[in-house]
Scaffold this active site. Structure first.
Site, PDB file in Angstrom:
ATOM      1  N   SER A   1       0.842  -1.202   0.000  1.00  0.00           N
ATOM      2  CA  SER A   1       0.000   0.000   0.000  1.00  0.00           C
ATOM      3  C   SER A   1       0.872   1.245   0.000  1.00  0.00           C
ATOM      4  CB  SER A   1      -0.919  -0.035   1.230  1.00  0.00           C
ATOM      5  OG  SER A   1      -1.889   0.983   1.159  1.00  0.00           O
ATOM      6  N   ASN A   2       0.343   2.390   0.367  1.00  0.00           N
ATOM      7  CA  ASN A   2       1.134   3.626   0.427  1.00  0.00           C
ATOM      8  C   ASN A   2       0.664   4.483   1.596  1.00  0.00           C
ATOM      9  OD1 ASN A   2      -1.046   5.465  -0.518  1.00  0.00           O
ATOM     10  ND2 ASN A   2      -0.894   4.161  -2.323  1.00  0.00           N
TER      11      ASN A   2
END
Ligand code: C5P
Length: 400
Positions: free
Chosen positions: A209-210
């Site tokens: 993810s980020n």
């Protein structure tokens, strides 16, 4: 400009209270009806009679005093207000409102009103930066209370320099004008906003993810709903509160997000793509937890759909706004995204700048339009950035 508007001004006990005398006088010159409520401490800095003479209304200081007229009691003031201005807003009043304490006239009226409330904090810089104060401000902003950033400079009381000075009266009056004249300019518009990160699973317990927090997209959803738009927020996994009066659809992966957006796209007039969609997903998702048997471990990834691009292909003359988070070559990267995704406008920010990008409550953006014009903005709260973006969208709709 303020004819017919009633502004309730709450004055707290800070040295900057004297500057609010000028604010009240300016509001009167704009033909506003002004009612001043002072906290007990405020009356030590400025005499109530000063505000009374300028506002031409009795000044309320004590909840339990005999009202001057029966009309001037807290519920009546709370109802009458088109907006409330709290200046200087001390750490004390911010803390009280953030925690539901209503133990004097000012805190009671703030709690009882449904009108917009604008806080203008002014306090010692270390106090302003105190995480307790900052947390209270964030909480109130999430609930729709508005805040002005204090100015940076030498403080009247301490002679020290820092962020915490009350902004100049003229700036405060400008902000009051903005708050009280916010109209329902997006009424009848249907806006779809994507926000937050996406999560791309590797196995049943891991994902890629980020750092997107969702704050920018949520601020846009909140601001657009406040201006009368029917807002659909398609959100990746975030840890922030859902905005009110917004229909939120929770998704996890980029594929889920695309599906949710496509299912709703036909009903929309405006698309604002704020989500930090993962560019790649795992080529295959292990059905059992991957064991650490190998020294090196390679994950094969494949490209995710580009949601903004897909909408760009089918949008017709509807408005599509994208975001561009960059670490280098901000303008040229943003412009090429604007072209390749068929956007009408792109909001570019350099995420390496302090006060911009992921996780912060502020942002520093440039808005680039299809016709090449650029608006550059200073650091401002994400809610204020949201307002500027919506103003730009409105201009696009009016001028084409
Ligand atoms: O290409 P890049 O990811 O930098 O583009 C950013 C813009 O495109 C943002 O508006 C983002 O929400 C949108 N986007 C998207 N789907 C993707 C990647 C980006 O909607 N897969």
């Amino acid at each position: 400009m303020l004819k017919g508007k009633t502004i309730v001004v709450g004055v707290c006990g800070g040295i900057a209270a004297y500057k609010v005398v000028d604010v009240v006088s300016r509001l009167r010159k704009q033909h506003a009806q002004v009612h001043v409520i002072m906290t007990e401490h405020a009356t030590r800095f400025v005499a109530p009679l000063t505000f009374q003479s300028l506002s031409n209304n009795p000044v309320v200081t004590d909840m339990f005093a005999e009202p001057k007229t029966w009309d001037v009691e807290h519920i009546s003031l709370a109802r009458k207000a088109d907006m409330m201005l709290v200046a200087p807003a001390t750490a004390n009043i911010i803390g009280k409102v953030a925690n539901g304490i209503a133990d004097d006239m000012l805190s009671t009226v703030i709690m009882a009103t449904t009108a917009p409330v604008l806080f203008v904090p002014a306090m010692n810089y270390a106090m302003y930066e105190n995480l307790v104060v900052q947390e209270n401000i964030s909480k109130l902003e999430r609930f729709g209370y508005r805040f002005m950033e204090p100015d940076t400079g030498v403080m009247a009381a301490e002679g020290e320099s820092g962020k915490g000075r009350l902004p100049e009266p003229e700036k405060i009056v400008q902000e009051v004008l903005k708050t009280v004249t916010v109209d329902q300019d997006l009424k009848g518009r249907r806006i779809l906003i994507t926000a937050g990160p996406t999560r791309e699973p590797m196995d049943p317990v891991r994902y890629i993810s980020n750092h997107s927090s969702g704050k920018m997209g949520y601020a846009l959803a909140e601001a657009a709903a406040g201006r009368g738009a029917a807002v659909t927020l398609v959100s990746g996994p975030v840890n922030i509160q859902k905005p009110e009066n917004v229909s939120t659809v929770d998704v996890t992966t980029a594929d889920d997000m695309l599906e949710a957006v496509l299912a709703r796209q036909a009903d929309q007039d405006i698309f604002i793509m704020v989500a930090a969609v993962a560019d790649y997903k795992c080529a295959s998702i292990a059905d059992k937890k991957i064991k650490k048997t190998q020294d090196r471990f390679t994950v094969e990834m494949v490209k995710n759909p580009d949601i903004a691009k897909e909408i760009g292909k089918i949008k017709g003359n509807r408005i599509l706004v994208g975001f561009s988070a960059e670490t280098n070559d901000l303008e040229s990267n943003a412009r090429s995204k604007l072209d390749s995704k068929n956007l009408d406008m792109i909001v570019a920010n350099d995420v390496t700048q302090e006060g911009a990008g992921f996780g912060t409550d502020t942002n520093i953006v440039k808005i680039i339009r299809k016709d090449g014009t650029i608006n550059e903005f200073p650091i401002m709260s994400k809610l204020d950035v949201a307002r500027e973006i919506l103003d730009e969208i409105n201009k696009l709709m009016v001028n084409g």
